[in-house]
Write a protein that holds these residues in place. Structure first.
Motif, PDB file in Angstrom:
ATOM      1  N   TYR A 157      33.812 -16.497  39.385  1.00 12.01           N
ATOM      2  CA  TYR A 157      34.196 -15.281  38.672  1.00 12.01           C
ATOM      3  C   TYR A 157      33.011 -14.720  37.880  1.00 12.01           C
ATOM      4  CZ  TYR A 157      38.827 -17.472  39.224  1.00 12.01           C
ATOM      5  OH  TYR A 157      39.944 -18.090  39.718  1.00 12.01           O
ATOM      6  N   TYR A 158      33.114 -13.405  37.555  1.00 12.22           N
ATOM      7  CA  TYR A 158      32.306 -12.783  36.508  1.00 12.22           C
ATOM      8  C   TYR A 158      33.205 -12.517  35.301  1.00 12.22           C
ATOM      9  CZ  TYR A 158      29.398 -11.420  40.537  1.00 12.22           C
ATOM     10  OH  TYR A 158      28.655 -11.417  41.680  1.00 12.22           O
ATOM     11  N   PHE A 159      32.602 -12.434  34.110  1.00 13.69           N
ATOM     12  CA  PHE A 159      33.350 -12.041  32.913  1.00 13.69           C
ATOM     13  C   PHE A 159      33.062 -10.577  32.615  1.00 13.69           C
ATOM     14  CE2 PHE A 159      33.868 -12.115  28.134  1.00 13.69           C
ATOM     15  CZ  PHE A 159      35.260 -12.150  28.183  1.00 13.69           C
ATOM     16  N   LYS A 160      34.104  -9.801  32.289  1.00 12.70           N
ATOM     17  CA  LYS A 160      33.969  -8.350  32.159  1.00 12.70           C
ATOM     18  C   LYS A 160      32.991  -7.939  31.073  1.00 12.70           C
ATOM     19  CE  LYS A 160      37.593  -7.282  28.796  1.00 12.70           C
ATOM     20  NZ  LYS A 160      36.657  -6.648  27.853  1.00 12.70           N
ATOM     21  N   ASP A 161      32.822  -8.761  30.022  1.00  9.02           N
ATOM     22  CA  ASP A 161      31.946  -8.384  28.916  1.00  9.02           C
ATOM     23  C   ASP A 161      30.486  -8.756  29.135  1.00  9.02           C
ATOM     24  OD1 ASP A 161      33.999  -7.226  27.526  1.00  9.02           O
ATOM     25  OD2 ASP A 161      34.366  -8.931  26.210  1.00  9.02           O
ATOM     26  N   ASP A 162      30.183  -9.405  30.236  1.00 16.52           N
ATOM     27  CA  ASP A 162      28.775  -9.666  30.579  1.00 16.52           C
ATOM     28  C   ASP A 162      28.231  -8.423  31.261  1.00 16.52           C
ATOM     29  OD1 ASP A 162      28.917 -12.226  29.588  1.00 16.52           O
ATOM     30  OD2 ASP A 162      29.092 -13.193  31.532  1.00 16.52           O
ATOM     31  N   LEU A 163      27.620  -7.549  30.474  1.00 13.13           N
ATOM     32  CA  LEU A 163      27.185  -6.259  30.997  1.00 13.13           C
ATOM     33  C   LEU A 163      25.678  -6.157  31.153  1.00 13.13           C
ATOM     34  CD1 LEU A 163      29.587  -3.911  29.025  1.00 13.13           C
ATOM     35  CD2 LEU A 163      29.885  -4.931  31.283  1.00 13.13           C
ATOM     36  N   LYS A 164      24.957  -7.189  30.753  1.00 15.81           N
ATOM     37  CA  LYS A 164      23.503  -7.161  30.848  1.00 15.81           C
ATOM     38  C   LYS A 164      23.008  -8.442  31.507  1.00 15.81           C
ATOM     39  CE  LYS A 164      23.073  -4.631  26.466  1.00 15.81           C
ATOM     40  NZ  LYS A 164      22.545  -4.695  25.091  1.00 15.81           N
ATOM     41  N   GLY A 195      21.418 -11.069  38.349  1.00 13.81           N
ATOM     42  CA  GLY A 195      21.389 -11.872  37.137  1.00 13.81           C
ATOM     43  C   GLY A 195      22.695 -11.999  36.395  1.00 13.81           C
ATOM     44  N   ARG A 196      23.796 -11.487  36.921  1.00 14.64           N
ATOM     45  CA  ARG A 196      25.074 -11.567  36.212  1.00 14.64           C
ATOM     46  C   ARG A 196      25.637 -12.981  36.321  1.00 14.64           C
ATOM     47  NH1 ARG A 196      30.532  -7.865  36.833  1.00 14.64           N
ATOM     48  NH2 ARG A 196      31.130  -7.989  34.640  1.00 14.64           N
ATOM     49  N   THR A 197      26.012 -13.569  35.179  1.00 12.29           N
ATOM     50  CA  THR A 197      26.462 -14.952  35.111  1.00 12.29           C
ATOM     51  C   THR A 197      27.735 -15.164  35.924  1.00 12.29           C
ATOM     52  OG1 THR A 197      25.506 -15.158  32.906  1.00 12.29           O
ATOM     53  CG2 THR A 197      27.153 -16.809  33.535  1.00 12.29           C
ATOM     54  N   VAL A 198      27.778 -16.303  36.648  1.00 16.08           N
ATOM     55  CA  VAL A 198      28.944 -16.685  37.444  1.00 16.08           C
ATOM     56  C   VAL A 198      29.640 -17.867  36.755  1.00 16.08           C
ATOM     57  CG1 VAL A 198      29.697 -17.625  39.665  1.00 16.08           C
ATOM     58  CG2 VAL A 198      27.949 -15.839  39.592  1.00 16.08           C
ATOM     59  N   TYR A 199      30.986 -17.811  36.677  1.00 14.20           N
ATOM     60  CA  TYR A 199      31.784 -18.803  35.951  1.00 14.20           C
ATOM     61  C   TYR A 199      32.757 -19.547  36.865  1.00 14.20           C
ATOM     62  CZ  TYR A 199      30.269 -16.242  31.760  1.00 14.20           C
ATOM     63  OH  TYR A 199      29.524 -15.640  30.771  1.00 14.20           O
ATOM     64  N   ARG A 200      33.261 -20.680  36.352  1.00 19.32           N
ATOM     65  CA  ARG A 200      34.373 -21.414  36.944  1.00 19.32           C
ATOM     66  C   ARG A 200      35.443 -21.605  35.863  1.00 19.32           C
ATOM     67  NH1 ARG A 200      33.354 -27.732  37.598  1.00 19.32           N
ATOM     68  NH2 ARG A 200      35.329 -27.755  36.468  1.00 19.32           N
ATOM     69  N   PHE A 201      36.685 -21.898  36.310  1.00 14.28           N
ATOM     70  CA  PHE A 201      37.854 -21.931  35.420  1.00 14.28           C
ATOM     71  C   PHE A 201      38.544 -23.290  35.574  1.00 14.28           C
ATOM     72  CE2 PHE A 201      42.345 -19.959  34.773  1.00 14.28           C
ATOM     73  CZ  PHE A 201      42.339 -20.309  33.437  1.00 14.28           C
ATOM     74  N   ALA A 255      28.801 -14.025  27.582  1.00 17.98           N
ATOM     75  CA  ALA A 255      29.922 -13.822  26.667  1.00 17.98           C
ATOM     76  C   ALA A 255      31.142 -14.657  27.047  1.00 17.98           C
ATOM     77  CB  ALA A 255      30.301 -12.339  26.618  1.00 17.98           C
ATOM     78  N   GLY A 256      31.233 -15.084  28.297  1.00 14.89           N
ATOM     79  CA  GLY A 256      32.389 -15.854  28.728  1.00 14.89           C
ATOM     80  C   GLY A 256      32.245 -17.353  28.565  1.00 14.89           C
ATOM     81  N   GLN A 257      31.072 -17.822  28.190  1.00 18.57           N
ATOM     82  CA  GLN A 257      30.826 -19.265  28.132  1.00 18.57           C
ATOM     83  C   GLN A 257      31.717 -19.946  27.098  1.00 18.57           C
ATOM     84  OE1 GLN A 257      29.352 -21.291  29.973  1.00 18.57           O
ATOM     85  NE2 GLN A 257      28.787 -23.089  28.817  1.00 18.57           N
ATOM     86  N   GLY A 258      32.521 -20.932  27.545  1.00 18.13           N
ATOM     87  CA  GLY A 258      33.364 -21.711  26.659  1.00 18.13           C
ATOM     88  C   GLY A 258      34.656 -21.039  26.244  1.00 18.13           C
ATOM     89  N   ARG A 259      34.996 -19.873  26.814  1.00 14.07           N
ATOM     90  CA  ARG A 259      36.202 -19.139  26.429  1.00 14.07           C
ATOM     91  C   ARG A 259      37.441 -20.014  26.619  1.00 14.07           C
ATOM     92  NH1 ARG A 259      36.601 -13.398  24.717  1.00 14.07           N
ATOM     93  NH2 ARG A 259      34.405 -12.922  24.411  1.00 14.07           N
ATOM     94  N   GLY A 260      38.207 -20.136  25.555  1.00 14.12           N
ATOM     95  CA  GLY A 260      39.438 -20.906  25.602  1.00 14.12           C
ATOM     96  C   GLY A 260      39.244 -22.366  25.934  1.00 14.12           C
ATOM     97  N   GLY A 261      37.989 -22.829  25.872  1.00 12.71           N
ATOM     98  CA  GLY A 261      37.694 -24.198  26.264  1.00 12.71           C
ATOM     99  C   GLY A 261      37.921 -24.450  27.739  1.00 12.71           C
ATOM    100  N   LEU A 262      37.972 -23.339  28.556  1.00 12.75           N
ATOM    101  CA  LEU A 262      38.327 -23.472  29.973  1.00 12.75           C
ATOM    102  C   LEU A 262      37.350 -22.784  30.917  1.00 12.75           C
ATOM    103  CD1 LEU A 262      42.160 -22.707  29.672  1.00 12.75           C
ATOM    104  CD2 LEU A 262      41.118 -24.956  30.038  1.00 12.75           C
ATOM    105  N   TRP A 263      36.612 -21.822  30.401  1.00 14.90           N
ATOM    106  CA  TRP A 263      35.709 -21.043  31.248  1.00 14.90           C
ATOM    107  C   TRP A 263      34.253 -21.431  30.953  1.00 14.90           C
ATOM    108  CZ3 TRP A 263      37.499 -17.694  34.956  1.00 14.90           C
ATOM    109  CH2 TRP A 263      38.845 -17.335  34.884  1.00 14.90           C
TER     110      TRP A 263
END
Length: 315
Positions: free
Chosen positions: A148-155, A82-88, A160-168
C-alpha cells in the motif's frame, strides 16, 4: 485468488525514459533557483487523465519498485519516484489476503501492478513478488504481504504512515517491517564503502544524476572538465559538498551513465568523483529526496545530466 506474476528486473534508465519530464514529484522554480521542500502531491496510480485521455491508462504501465535509504530506518521499498510502500499487520501473507477495503482503501491506496512488476536497481528478490485480485485491479504483494501507499505521503521520502495504529509499517526488501536505526543518518558526504550514482527525474527537469537515496548531484561552471579540476574549496565546500568515492569505489545503478565516463580527482577530503571530467557536488540545502535547491545558484551551479552536461529544465 492468488495468481503468479513474473517480475522483471530493469535498469532505472528504462523507467525514466518512459517518465521523462512527467515525473510525479516537482520542486517548482522560484526566480533563478528552486526552493527546497516544495514538491507536489502525487497519487502513484489512478491519476486523472489529461486532455480527455482514457481513464486508467496509467494503470496499464508496469509497477516499478526499488530499494531506498531514508534517515532513521533500515532500507525500505518505494515506488520508482520514491513514494514509501507499506504493509498492514491485519492482512495475511500465507495465504496472501488484504483486509483493507472501502474507507480503509481511501487512506491506504493499494499498490497496483498494471501490466507487471519491475525491480529497479536490484535489492528485491523477484521471486518474492506476486499479486492478488481486488476490485481496483491486481495488488502487488511482497513475500505474501499486500502492499500500500499512505495518502498523506505526498513528497519523496515521507513516512507519515509509519507505525500508524501499531499496524502499518514501511516494508523492507524481504517483505518484513522496516526498523528504526540507532545510528544517526546524515546527508553529508562521508567516506562510505561504495558511493552510488543513478539517474532520477523530478517534474520540470530532464533526467539528472543523483545518489541512490535520490540526493541531487551538481556540476560547477567555474570548474574544468578537461583537465578535470575543482575550484571549490574552503568556504565553498560548506555549501557545496564534494561527492566522494567510497573506499571500494563507485557503483553505477543506471545504464544511462557510461561507466567509462566516471573518474576521480584528488582533493583534501578524499577522491572526488567526476562525470565526463566534471567534478561532482551535493548542495547543503538539499536535505530530502528530490530537492533541487542548488539549481541555477549564481548562474553557475546546475544538476548534471548522465552525459555530464547541464540537465536543462523541461521546455
Amino acid at each position: 485468488m492468488r495468481k503468479s506474476l513474473a517480475a522483471t528486473i530493469t535498469a532505472l534508465a528504462a523507467a525514466l525514459t518512459l517518465t521523462g519530464c512527467g515525473a510525479a514529484f516537482a520542486d517548482k522554480p522560484a526566480g533563478g533557483s528552486t526552493p527546497a521542500g516544495n514538491t507536489q502531491p502525487v497519487t502513484e496510480q489512478n491519476n486523472a487523465p489529461a486532455n480527455g485521455a482514457q481513464a486508467g491508462a496509467g494503470q496499464d504501465e508496469p509497477k516499478v519498485l526499488k530499494v531506498q535509504r531514508v534517515p532513521g530506518l533500515t532500507p525500505i521499498v518505494t515506488s520508482a519516484s520514491g513514494r514509501t510502500v507499506y504493509r498492514f499487520d491485519d492482512d495475511s501473507a500465507n495465504p496472501s489476503a488484504s483486509t483493507c477495503f472501502d474507507a480503509c482503501a481511501k487512506l491506504w491506496e493499494p499498490v497496483l501492478a498494471g501490466s507487471g512488476v519491475e525491480i529497479d536497481g536490484g535489492g528485491i528478490d523477484e521471486r518474492l513478488i506476486d499479486t492478488i485480485d481486488r476490485p481496483e485491479g491486481k495488488q502487488v504483494t511482497l513475500k505474501g504481504w499486500p502492499l500500500y501507499y499512505f495518502k498523506d505521503d505526498l513528497k519523496l521520502g515521507e513516512l507519515a504512515g509509519q507505525g500508524r495504529g501499531g499496524l502499518w509499517f514501511a516494508v523492507n526488501p524481504q517483505g518484513g517491517k522496516a526498523k528504526s536505526t540507532t545510528q544517526t543518518e546524515t546527508t553529508a558526504p562521508v567516506q562510505k564503502d561504495v558511493q552510488t550514482l543513478t539517474v532520477n527525474v523530478v517534474d520540470g527537469f530532464m533526467p539528472f544524476v543523483t545518489n541512490q537515496a535520490g540526493r541531487t548531484i551538481y556540476r560547477f561552471d567555474n570548474d574544468s572538465a578537461n583537465p578535470s579540476r575543482t575550484t571549490c574549496f574552503d568556504e565553498c565546500t560548506k555549501k557545496w559538498e564534494p561527492v566522494l568515492a567510497g573506499k571500494n569505489g563507485v557503483k553505477i545503478l543506471s545504464k544511462k551513465i557510461n561507466r567509462g565516463s566516471v573518474g576521480t580527482i584528488d582533493r583534501p577530503e578524499g577522491k572526488q568523483l567526476t562525470l565526463n571530467g566534471w567534478p561532482l557536488y551535493y548542495f547543503h540545502k538539499d536535505k530530502k529526496l528530490g530537492q533541487t535547491a542548488g539549481y541555477g545558484v549564481g548562474n553557475a551551479w546546475f544538476a548534471i545530466a548522465p552525459d555530464g552536461k547541464k540537465a536543462p529544465r523541461c521546455p
